[in-house]
Design a protein around this motif. Sequence first.
Motif, PDB file in Angstrom:
ATOM      1  N   GLU A 139       0.853  -1.176   0.000  1.00  0.00           N
ATOM      2  CA  GLU A 139       0.000   0.000   0.000  1.00  0.00           C
ATOM      3  C   GLU A 139       0.897   1.236   0.000  1.00  0.00           C
ATOM      4  OE1 GLU A 139      -3.955  -1.737   2.295  1.00  0.00           O
ATOM      5  OE2 GLU A 139      -2.647  -0.292   3.316  1.00  0.00           O
ATOM      6  N   PHE A 140       0.874   1.942  -1.126  1.00  0.00           N
ATOM      7  CA  PHE A 140       1.806   3.051  -1.319  1.00  0.00           C
ATOM      8  C   PHE A 140       1.265   3.942  -2.430  1.00  0.00           C
ATOM      9  CE2 PHE A 140       6.024   4.498  -3.138  1.00  0.00           C
ATOM     10  CZ  PHE A 140       6.300   5.370  -2.106  1.00  0.00           C
ATOM     11  N   LYS A 141       1.209   5.219  -2.187  1.00  0.00           N
ATOM     12  CA  LYS A 141       0.714   6.157  -3.194  1.00  0.00           C
ATOM     13  C   LYS A 141       1.828   6.401  -4.203  1.00  0.00           C
ATOM     14  CE  LYS A 141      -1.908  10.456  -3.663  1.00  0.00           C
ATOM     15  NZ  LYS A 141      -2.407  11.664  -2.961  1.00  0.00           N
ATOM     16  N   ALA A 142       1.944   5.472  -5.156  1.00  0.00           N
ATOM     17  CA  ALA A 142       3.071   5.485  -6.089  1.00  0.00           C
ATOM     18  C   ALA A 142       3.020   6.651  -7.051  1.00  0.00           C
ATOM     19  CB  ALA A 142       3.113   4.168  -6.867  1.00  0.00           C
ATOM     20  N   ALA A 143       1.847   7.228  -7.263  1.00  0.00           N
ATOM     21  CA  ALA A 143       1.745   8.351  -8.202  1.00  0.00           C
ATOM     22  C   ALA A 143       2.207   9.664  -7.589  1.00  0.00           C
ATOM     23  CB  ALA A 143       0.301   8.483  -8.685  1.00  0.00           C
ATOM     24  N   ASP A 144       2.452   9.698  -6.298  1.00  0.00           N
ATOM     25  CA  ASP A 144       2.897  10.930  -5.639  1.00  0.00           C
ATOM     26  C   ASP A 144       4.287  11.311  -6.139  1.00  0.00           C
ATOM     27  OD1 ASP A 144       4.174  12.605  -3.407  1.00  0.00           O
ATOM     28  OD2 ASP A 144       2.095  12.460  -2.732  1.00  0.00           O
ATOM     29  N   PRO A 145       4.542  12.607  -6.378  1.00  0.00           N
ATOM     30  CA  PRO A 145       5.882  13.018  -6.845  1.00  0.00           C
ATOM     31  C   PRO A 145       7.003  12.590  -5.897  1.00  0.00           C
ATOM     32  CG  PRO A 145       4.305  14.803  -7.120  1.00  0.00           C
ATOM     33  CD  PRO A 145       3.594  13.737  -6.356  1.00  0.00           C
ATOM     34  N   LEU A 153       6.757   2.698 -13.855  1.00  0.00           N
ATOM     35  CA  LEU A 153       5.514   2.353 -14.537  1.00  0.00           C
ATOM     36  C   LEU A 153       5.816   1.855 -15.946  1.00  0.00           C
ATOM     37  CD1 LEU A 153       2.393   2.424 -14.235  1.00  0.00           C
ATOM     38  CD2 LEU A 153       2.458   4.689 -15.310  1.00  0.00           C
ATOM     39  N   GLN A 154       5.280   0.687 -16.295  1.00  0.00           N
ATOM     40  CA  GLN A 154       5.506   0.099 -17.609  1.00  0.00           C
ATOM     41  C   GLN A 154       4.325   0.309 -18.549  1.00  0.00           C
ATOM     42  OE1 GLN A 154       8.624  -1.537 -18.298  1.00  0.00           O
ATOM     43  NE2 GLN A 154       8.950  -0.374 -16.419  1.00  0.00           N
ATOM     44  N   ASP A 155       3.114   0.194 -18.026  1.00  0.00           N
ATOM     45  CA  ASP A 155       1.923   0.338 -18.864  1.00  0.00           C
ATOM     46  C   ASP A 155       0.753   0.746 -17.966  1.00  0.00           C
ATOM     47  OD1 ASP A 155       0.322   0.351 -21.070  1.00  0.00           O
ATOM     48  OD2 ASP A 155       0.154  -1.831 -21.252  1.00  0.00           O
ATOM     49  N   GLY A 156      -0.189   1.471 -18.531  1.00  0.00           N
ATOM     50  CA  GLY A 156      -1.359   1.895 -17.761  1.00  0.00           C
ATOM     51  C   GLY A 156      -1.006   3.016 -16.796  1.00  0.00           C
ATOM     52  N   ARG A 157      -1.538   2.928 -15.585  1.00  0.00           N
ATOM     53  CA  ARG A 157      -1.317   3.966 -14.567  1.00  0.00           C
ATOM     54  C   ARG A 157      -1.328   3.329 -13.189  1.00  0.00           C
ATOM     55  NH1 ARG A 157      -6.274   4.801 -12.167  1.00  0.00           N
ATOM     56  NH2 ARG A 157      -8.110   4.163 -13.406  1.00  0.00           N
ATOM     57  N   PHE A 158      -0.924   4.116 -12.204  1.00  0.00           N
ATOM     58  CA  PHE A 158      -0.993   3.669 -10.815  1.00  0.00           C
ATOM     59  C   PHE A 158      -2.418   3.856 -10.292  1.00  0.00           C
ATOM     60  CE2 PHE A 158       3.658   4.662 -10.933  1.00  0.00           C
ATOM     61  CZ  PHE A 158       4.101   3.388 -10.630  1.00  0.00           C
ATOM     62  N   PRO A 159      -2.819   3.111  -9.243  1.00  0.00           N
ATOM     63  CA  PRO A 159      -4.203   3.203  -8.752  1.00  0.00           C
ATOM     64  C   PRO A 159      -4.533   4.600  -8.222  1.00  0.00           C
ATOM     65  CG  PRO A 159      -2.834   1.937  -7.246  1.00  0.00           C
ATOM     66  CD  PRO A 159      -2.027   2.133  -8.479  1.00  0.00           C
ATOM     67  N   GLU A 164      -8.802  -0.191  -7.023  1.00  0.00           N
ATOM     68  CA  GLU A 164      -7.849  -0.364  -8.122  1.00  0.00           C
ATOM     69  C   GLU A 164      -6.485  -0.765  -7.568  1.00  0.00           C
ATOM     70  OE1 GLU A 164      -9.618   2.992 -11.248  1.00  0.00           O
ATOM     71  OE2 GLU A 164      -7.828   3.435 -10.034  1.00  0.00           O
ATOM     72  N   VAL A 165      -5.769  -1.544  -8.375  1.00  0.00           N
ATOM     73  CA  VAL A 165      -4.390  -1.922  -8.037  1.00  0.00           C
ATOM     74  C   VAL A 165      -3.551  -1.882  -9.311  1.00  0.00           C
ATOM     75  CG1 VAL A 165      -5.006  -3.402  -6.079  1.00  0.00           C
ATOM     76  CG2 VAL A 165      -4.824  -4.394  -8.376  1.00  0.00           C
ATOM     77  N   ALA A 166      -2.270  -1.732  -9.120  1.00  0.00           N
ATOM     78  CA  ALA A 166      -1.299  -1.961 -10.181  1.00  0.00           C
ATOM     79  C   ALA A 166      -0.492  -3.201  -9.798  1.00  0.00           C
ATOM     80  CB  ALA A 166      -0.396  -0.748 -10.364  1.00  0.00           C
ATOM     81  N   ALA A 167       0.101  -3.851 -10.764  1.00  0.00           N
ATOM     82  CA  ALA A 167       0.805  -5.105 -10.494  1.00  0.00           C
ATOM     83  C   ALA A 167       2.143  -5.107 -11.216  1.00  0.00           C
ATOM     84  CB  ALA A 167      -0.036  -6.305 -10.938  1.00  0.00           C
ATOM     85  N   THR A 168       3.102  -5.811 -10.644  1.00  0.00           N
ATOM     86  CA  THR A 168       4.391  -5.943 -11.305  1.00  0.00           C
ATOM     87  C   THR A 168       4.251  -6.830 -12.541  1.00  0.00           C
ATOM     88  OG1 THR A 168       4.985  -7.849  -9.927  1.00  0.00           O
ATOM     89  CG2 THR A 168       5.662  -5.672  -9.150  1.00  0.00           C
ATOM     90  N   THR A 169       5.145  -6.635 -13.478  1.00  0.00           N
ATOM     91  CA  THR A 169       5.113  -7.438 -14.704  1.00  0.00           C
ATOM     92  C   THR A 169       5.288  -8.924 -14.398  1.00  0.00           C
ATOM     93  OG1 THR A 169       7.476  -6.954 -14.960  1.00  0.00           O
ATOM     94  CG2 THR A 169       5.938  -5.543 -16.154  1.00  0.00           C
ATOM     95  N   LYS A 205      12.046  -9.466 -10.286  1.00  0.00           N
ATOM     96  CA  LYS A 205      11.323 -10.724 -10.120  1.00  0.00           C
ATOM     97  C   LYS A 205      10.277 -10.656  -9.002  1.00  0.00           C
ATOM     98  CE  LYS A 205      15.307 -13.356 -11.771  1.00  0.00           C
ATOM     99  NZ  LYS A 205      16.302 -14.427 -11.475  1.00  0.00           N
ATOM    100  N   ALA A 206      10.024  -9.453  -8.489  1.00  0.00           N
ATOM    101  CA  ALA A 206       9.077  -9.298  -7.393  1.00  0.00           C
ATOM    102  C   ALA A 206       7.658  -9.594  -7.866  1.00  0.00           C
ATOM    103  CB  ALA A 206       9.152  -7.882  -6.829  1.00  0.00           C
ATOM    104  N   VAL A 207       6.940 -10.406  -7.097  1.00  0.00           N
ATOM    105  CA  VAL A 207       5.519 -10.687  -7.343  1.00  0.00           C
ATOM    106  C   VAL A 207       4.751  -9.806  -6.366  1.00  0.00           C
ATOM    107  CG1 VAL A 207       3.737 -12.457  -7.373  1.00  0.00           C
ATOM    108  CG2 VAL A 207       6.075 -13.039  -8.048  1.00  0.00           C
ATOM    109  N   GLN A 208       4.269  -8.669  -6.855  1.00  0.00           N
ATOM    110  CA  GLN A 208       3.726  -7.635  -5.964  1.00  0.00           C
ATOM    111  C   GLN A 208       2.578  -6.911  -6.643  1.00  0.00           C
ATOM    112  OE1 GLN A 208       5.588  -3.475  -5.100  1.00  0.00           O
ATOM    113  NE2 GLN A 208       6.559  -4.860  -3.620  1.00  0.00           N
ATOM    114  N   VAL A 209       1.620  -6.468  -5.834  1.00  0.00           N
ATOM    115  CA  VAL A 209       0.576  -5.570  -6.299  1.00  0.00           C
ATOM    116  C   VAL A 209       0.613  -4.308  -5.438  1.00  0.00           C
ATOM    117  CG1 VAL A 209      -0.931  -7.399  -7.172  1.00  0.00           C
ATOM    118  CG2 VAL A 209      -1.187  -6.605  -4.819  1.00  0.00           C
ATOM    119  N   ASN A 210       0.207  -3.208  -6.035  1.00  0.00           N
ATOM    120  CA  ASN A 210       0.234  -1.919  -5.350  1.00  0.00           C
ATOM    121  C   ASN A 210      -1.183  -1.359  -5.247  1.00  0.00           C
ATOM    122  OD1 ASN A 210       0.597   1.346  -6.398  1.00  0.00           O
ATOM    123  ND2 ASN A 210       1.298   0.732  -4.377  1.00  0.00           N
ATOM    124  N   ALA A 211      -1.559  -0.946  -4.028  1.00  0.00           N
ATOM    125  CA  ALA A 211      -2.871  -0.348  -3.783  1.00  0.00           C
ATOM    126  C   ALA A 211      -2.678   0.944  -3.007  1.00  0.00           C
ATOM    127  CB  ALA A 211      -3.767  -1.312  -3.005  1.00  0.00           C
TER     128      ALA A 211
END
Length: 954
Positions: A139-145, A153-159, A164-169, A205-211
């Motif tokens: 849980e981390f506000k990844a879009a914050d400056p 970020l590889q594709d799409g956007r952060f939650p 909504e969640v974002a996920a590692t590749t 190689k991290a298996v992670q999701v971000n919310a």
Amino acid sequence: MNNWFHSWRAAVRIARRDAWRYKGRSFLVLAMIALPILGVSAADLTLRSSELSTGEKLARSMGAADARVVDPGYGGAPIYQNPVEQDSMPVGDFDNKPWPQGETDVAKVFPPNAKVLADSSGAGKLRTAHGLLQTEIREFKAADPMARGIMSLQDGRFPERADEVAATTRFLESSGLGIGSTVAARGLEREYRIVGSYELPDDLKAVQVNALPGAFLAPLGKALEKAGLPGTQTTTTHLLSLARSADTDGFTWNMVQQANAKGVVVLSRAVALAPPADADVPLFQQEGWGNYAGSGAADAAALAAVGTVVGLAMLEICLLAGPAFAVGARRSRRQLGLVGANGGDRRHIRAIVLAGGLVIGLAAAVVGTVLGLILAFVLQPVLEESFGQRFGAFDVRPLELLGIGLLAVLTGLLAAVVPAVTSSRQTVLASLTGRRGVRRSSRVLPLVGLGAVLLGAAIALYGSVYSSQFALVAGGSALAELGVVAMTPALVGLFGRTGRWLPLSPRLALRDAVRNRGRTAPAVAAVLAAVAGTVAVATYQASDDAQQRAAYEARLPHGAVSVMVGEGGGRDVPVVRDAVQKNLPVAVRADVDRIVVGKASCEMYGDGEGCGRHEVVTPPANVCPLWAPTADGSDPADKYTKAERRKLAQDWRCKEMPGVTYTESGLVVGDAKLLTVLGIKDPAAAKALGEGKVVSFSRTLVDADGKLAVKVITDSAKAEEAMAEGKEPPGKVTSFAAYQVAKGTQSYGVAGIVPPAAAKAAGLTTVPLGAYFSTDRMPSTEQRQKLDDELARTGAAVDLHVEEGFVSKNSIVLLSLTVFAGLITIGAAGIATGLAQADAEADLKTLAAVGAPPRVRRTLSGFQCGVVAVMGVLLGSAAGVLPAIGLRLTEQRQQTSWYEQALDSGGTMDAPHVPIIIPWETLAALLVAVPLGAALLAALVTRSRGALARRAAT
């Protein structure tokens, strides 16, 4: 000065024109010099690019923030911390009391007007397209400056919303999901939509999701608690961004120490960029702590290793390129004779030959460096994926590349030194007429080489028998190998005496090799160096492999399978057992349970609130005297002398060490089928289980009356407090009738088997743990993949083990070394053969003129190549065994010394086993296959017929 410049200018022009005229020979020498330069320059670029600067490290750990605040878990007690790392320790002496524990209120160290960003992490099982996948939930506000740089970020956007969640590749690849898919956690009905993909630059190689903060972990924890499932542990740190002003220098070291006084660790950007002196860091002044970042010894060792590799590479190139320059100078001897006839002296002739090395070296430096740049740039993404982290900026350091390029120039000049001196000594008449004259071999060089061999062997022997310094063994072995290289011309002459028993073609090849030792000896020495290094490493690896094989401790009989689930009160165990039964070739299945104290949902080792544990009570008479507890808490081994400690170390009470266990006591609840799977053929043990007796595999657990006692500890916290005070933990003791199996029976970590009826009669609660399986044959890869997929769908934390026996990791290394040595040997022998053909063209034409069959030319070429390979491989094999034996003897002395020190201090480790194994398979491949392959290859690529030349005018 002016004459010197003009003479060298003319020499360089002549050398450049000569190199361009004979492109084949020039390309050969250029490739030999450029290939190592390509590898070294590419390695330098890759290493420098992979080394992150302090700013890049900070961007990945704290983004654009000024500091990261961490709770070390000491309950607010004052601490000392490393200024640039998370290492810390509480202030005070805690030798005889427990360290402080508990959470700390980190908010009390936040400066006024600071911007705070929470970063929380937990774990959960998320439902995917294949089943359930253990995933880190962040849980981390990844879009914050302030977070810029932590996640890429590889594709799409952060939650941006709570659902909504974002996920590692890597999570998307493993789960079979994509952007737009929905994902849910086990035990939580709420679904989340994946809106973007990202990667962690430091962990690809991290298996992670971000919310968003508070959107995932808190609801998941409540849902799991409601369902009676184990919850998720959450750790939280905070990023701080200070309000900017003219007098703000970021989070200073003084501010960090003030936070340390309140029990909080602070990783500061300002401190990391300008760390304080070690004398100003209280942590480094404590006993057992220090700043070891800049170890001079480590740097010296690394520098010595690099120097050794570079030196051996230069020696190898010089040995191979030297004959090429010698033959080139010989082919140009008429041109060199004309230089002498027109007033040129010896230094002009030397300058022309050396200029050839300079021209080729410069060309090799440019080509190798450019290709190294391209190779490093192209391979960087592949290496990043392999290492699991992104490199920093593509770091090109011109001075280092210039130094590597100068190495190529130096190598070219060194390779041309001997041919230059040799050419300058020829008379003008001999050069113009093409006569070589008669030169005797040096009588001093073989004696010097013999002395170096004896001295090097003596140094290596001293280093391995009387000293523990690896450098002595390595240095002595290198000196001995150089001595063998110096003796090579004389040894080539000794090989020539065997020609009288050979047929025509091999006899001609051997005679030609002996007559032209100037080009044969360096090629043999090059093969010798390559083979000696390979044999040394192969011997060491084979010996180490045998040592690891002897030390390998199998967890099960070969081909057997075990599957254990220690969470959830055994709820998923039946499904897991059936999955293994269905997918693997099972012969016998033995289900096992575990004893649980407290709630049935309690995990092993007493984890969880209201949970306890159990342990086997060792009878006082069976306790090892070296481990027996003392009233004052002192080390019991201190009561004995060194001799008594060594004697006690051989006592059976001290030698029985537990292996791999699946429960806290080593006891499992099962029946006689488990004996069958473990390969224990003891009818009396099976009968004892049928009678309700416990079967014990350790003599220390059973008392003189044949009883085995189990203590049930209902409160793990109180037990830990009692143990910290030197007291016995309180608990109820239950005794079982026990059968002791014969001494030396291999139980694969199982301390004892408790029959289900005996456990029930004693009032012990049991839950399913797993099962052991014997198989008809080793499970195939396809069967394992199907099983892993089905186990993943259960969502349980399954511990699956298939006993494959000892799998050597050195076999690939040995194979690679053999192939490498073969390529070097074939290459060196091929170069020598090509040079021999170019140098002996007149002899081949003479053979054709006197009526020799066409196949003689091809056969002669093959035997010329084979002769060089055989001589090099024989000498290299003999030279390579010495350093490996020396290093193994040195290791044996060191390990024996450590073993004796451990015995003197009360340890009970086994005596070291350091075997010396000669890899006969590798030697056979080198001695037979490589020379044979080199000879056949040379014969195949050689034309059977050569053009007859007109008679030279006299």
